[in-house]
Design a protein around this motif. Structure first.
Motif, PDB file in Angstrom:
ATOM      1  N   SER A 151       0.855  -1.180   0.000  1.00 35.07           N
ATOM      2  CA  SER A 151       0.000   0.000   0.000  1.00 35.07           C
ATOM      3  C   SER A 151       0.891   1.229   0.000  1.00 35.07           C
ATOM      4  O   SER A 151       2.120   1.122  -0.057  1.00 35.07           O
ATOM      5  CB  SER A 151      -0.926  -0.004   1.227  1.00 35.07           C
ATOM      6  N   SER A 152       0.287   2.398   0.061  1.00 40.44           N
ATOM      7  CA  SER A 152       1.070   3.633   0.010  1.00 40.44           C
ATOM      8  C   SER A 152       1.894   3.859   1.272  1.00 40.44           C
ATOM      9  O   SER A 152       2.885   4.585   1.265  1.00 40.44           O
ATOM     10  CB  SER A 152       0.145   4.830  -0.216  1.00 40.44           C
ATOM     11  N   THR A 153       1.501   3.243   2.365  1.00 44.31           N
ATOM     12  CA  THR A 153       2.174   3.492   3.644  1.00 44.31           C
ATOM     13  C   THR A 153       2.933   2.293   4.190  1.00 44.31           C
ATOM     14  O   THR A 153       3.887   2.454   4.949  1.00 44.31           O
ATOM     15  CB  THR A 153       1.159   3.950   4.695  1.00 44.31           C
ATOM     16  N   GLN A 154       2.519   1.070   3.832  1.00 44.74           N
ATOM     17  CA  GLN A 154       3.186  -0.096   4.384  1.00 44.74           C
ATOM     18  C   GLN A 154       3.080  -1.278   3.421  1.00 44.74           C
ATOM     19  O   GLN A 154       2.334  -1.250   2.443  1.00 44.74           O
ATOM     20  CB  GLN A 154       2.596  -0.489   5.736  1.00 44.74           C
ATOM     21  N   THR A 155       3.861  -2.296   3.719  1.00 42.81           N
ATOM     22  CA  THR A 155       3.879  -3.519   2.928  1.00 42.81           C
ATOM     23  C   THR A 155       3.637  -4.701   3.861  1.00 42.81           C
ATOM     24  O   THR A 155       4.289  -4.807   4.902  1.00 42.81           O
ATOM     25  CB  THR A 155       5.225  -3.685   2.208  1.00 42.81           C
ATOM     26  N   GLU A 156       2.712  -5.575   3.470  1.00 41.33           N
ATOM     27  CA  GLU A 156       2.431  -6.762   4.259  1.00 41.33           C
ATOM     28  C   GLU A 156       3.016  -7.989   3.575  1.00 41.33           C
ATOM     29  O   GLU A 156       2.783  -8.221   2.385  1.00 41.33           O
ATOM     30  CB  GLU A 156       0.924  -6.957   4.449  1.00 41.33           C
ATOM     31  N   LEU A 157       3.801  -8.752   4.332  1.00 44.12           N
ATOM     32  CA  LEU A 157       4.438  -9.961   3.822  1.00 44.12           C
ATOM     33  C   LEU A 157       3.717 -11.171   4.404  1.00 44.12           C
ATOM     34  O   LEU A 157       3.461 -11.233   5.610  1.00 44.12           O
ATOM     35  CB  LEU A 157       5.916  -9.988   4.224  1.00 44.12           C
ATOM     36  N   LYS A 158       3.401 -12.142   3.538  1.00 41.42           N
ATOM     37  CA  LYS A 158       2.715 -13.360   3.967  1.00 41.42           C
ATOM     38  C   LYS A 158       3.525 -14.574   3.546  1.00 41.42           C
ATOM     39  O   LYS A 158       3.959 -14.666   2.398  1.00 41.42           O
ATOM     40  CB  LYS A 158       1.314 -13.441   3.355  1.00 41.42           C
TER      41      LYS A 158
END
Length: 462
Positions: A151-158
């Motif tokens: 996203s514009s503010t953070q990255t989610e790793l799965k």
């Protein structure tokens, strides 16, 4: 009834999944096979061990029963189970360890994703009895990978695994190769994080997922290397170590975006001089964006658009000076040589040829030859020298000066001649006068008159 237990042991080729049997009874009367859990999850590249035990009647039809063959299989050929030891897909990677005729262990090394299947145990006896444990054990071999949602503010790793939810695996995360405290399914990091992240199944830390990170070491290469010649084919390649794979975009100087059918490649089928310039690419994935260094493409070509000119322009007058100038479009820059028609040796070298004090013999055709490492061209110029008004005036002035210088000489010559003549005539006249005066007094007046007229005649002579 069924039961299962699992423990982990270390093997030389990686972590080993060891399945200890708890009775899972299937069959009729005393024919039974004991399996562990119905599903097992293991990492790609690891080693798994599956234990089973079995039971059979000691006497059949009045005769002692003896087990003659035991093996594991996943598929059948013509309804005949295929022993894993003879299956080409498992060649050199499987091993049986059957002890006391009641326990048999299957070991599979260097697990592959294609090893995901249902494994069954089968045994036969000397009384013709054959028994297969149904259903078998389902093995899921997972190739872990990190999925990225940005996203514009953070990255989610799965941490993604093909293991079924029933296995409820635990995960371990790594940042730049160092183990983190988190043991969750997902991990949140800031947008455009420059670090690399990977994950592993807990208990299988030696088999981590490939790391994910923003594009790094972004480079542009040119093929062929070396000198680029007009009309040749040239390929630019943009490469990075990005994971997940990056999307590539090409630009020319001043941030002008270029279309490309193959994003990682930019291809010139017949490169032209107008395509010289700086090129660069960008690589972008869910983890971030990078821009490569600029690469300069310098297209070499033979001299073209060759032209010659004369300065000053217009009529070329004898005695004046002119500059002959040769120019061309060439890369590398051309060297210039001047020649006159019908003369073998060059007249001059350089882009400008200066001729001073022009004479009619300077008239004729001159040509300039432009040459570089890629080829040569020449162009011709006609030079005509004419006699102009200034030359005529110079000749008139010269003639006038000569005349003016001669006049004093002529006057001086005449004056000298007059003086000499007067000197010669004065002596006889004096003598005559004296005689006439003495002998003829009556003629005195007439002689004087003659004398007075003589100077006027002499003036007329001058």
């Amino acid at each position: 009834m069924r039961g299962a237990a699992m423990s982990l042991t270390a093997a030389s080729s990686g972590f080993v999944v060891l399945l200890l049997t708890v009775p899972v009874i299937q069959g009729q009367r005393d024919w039974r096979v004991f399996y562990s859990r119905t599903h097992i999850c293991a990492s790609k590249g690891s080693t798994v061990e599956i234990h089973c035990s079995y039971r059979y009647p000691s006497i059949t039809n009045g005769y002692y029963t003896k087990v003659e063959e035991t093996f594991w299989f996943t598929k059948s050929i013509n309804d005949a189970p295929l022993d894993l030891r003879t299956d080409s897909d498992y060649r050199g990677r499987v091993e049986y360890n059957c002890r006391t005729w009641i326990i048999c262990t299957l070991t599979i090394r260097d697990l592959r994703e294609s090893d995901s299947a249902e494994y069954k145990f089968r045994f036969t006896t000397n009384q013709g009895g054959k028994y297969t444990g149904e259903p078998g054990v389902t093995l899921s071999v997972t190739d872990l990978q990190v999925l990225v949602e940005r996203s514009s503010t953070q990255t989610e790793l799965k941490c993604h695994s093909s293991c079924k939810a029933a296995d409820r695996p635990s995960y371990v995360w790594y940042k730049n190769g160092l183990k983190m405290k988190e043991e969750t399914f997902s991990l949140r990091v800031s947008a455009n994080d420059d670090n690399s992240y990977s994950c592993a199944l807990k208990g299988h830390e030696d088999h981590r997922s490939p790391p994910v990170y923003a594009p790094k070491l972004l480079t542009v290469s040119v093929s062929p290397s070396g000198e680029i010649v007009e009309g040749s084919s040239v390929t630019l390649t943009c490469s990075s170590d990005a994971n997940p794979a990056a999307n590539y975009t090409w630009y020319k100087e001043n941030d002008r975006k270029l279309p490309s059918q193959q994003p990682q490649l930019f291809f010139f089928s017949s490169i032209q001089p107008s395509e010289s310039g700086e090129y660069y690419c960008t690589a972008e994935n869910e983890m971030g964006r990078r821009t490569s260094a600029h690469v300069f493409i310098d297209v070499k070509y033979a001299p073209k658009l060759l032209s010659v000119s004369v300065s000053p322009s217009g009529e070329i007058v004898e005695g004046s000076s002119v500059n002959l100038t040769c120019s061309s479009d060439a890369n590398p820059a051309a060297n210039y040589t001047w020649y006159k028609e019908n003369e073998d040796s060059p007249k001059a070298s350089g882009q400008i040829f200066t001729i001073t004090d022009l004479r009619p013999e300077h008239s004729g055709n001159y040509y300039c030859e432009a040459q570089n490492t890629r080829g040569r061209r020449n162009s011709t110029l006609n030079l005509t020298v004419v006699a102009g008004k200034s030359v005529l005036m110079i000749n008139i002035i010269r003639l006038t000066l000569v005349v003016l210088m001669l006049i004093p000489l002529v006057v001086l010559s005449l004056w000298t001649r007059k003086k000499k003549t007067l000197s010669l005539n004065s002596e006889p006249n004096e003598a005559v006068k004296m005689m006439e005066v003495d002998s003829c007094p009556g003629y005195e007046n007439s002689t004087t008159a003659a004398q007075t007229q003589e100077p006027e005649e002499q003036e007329d002579l001058v």
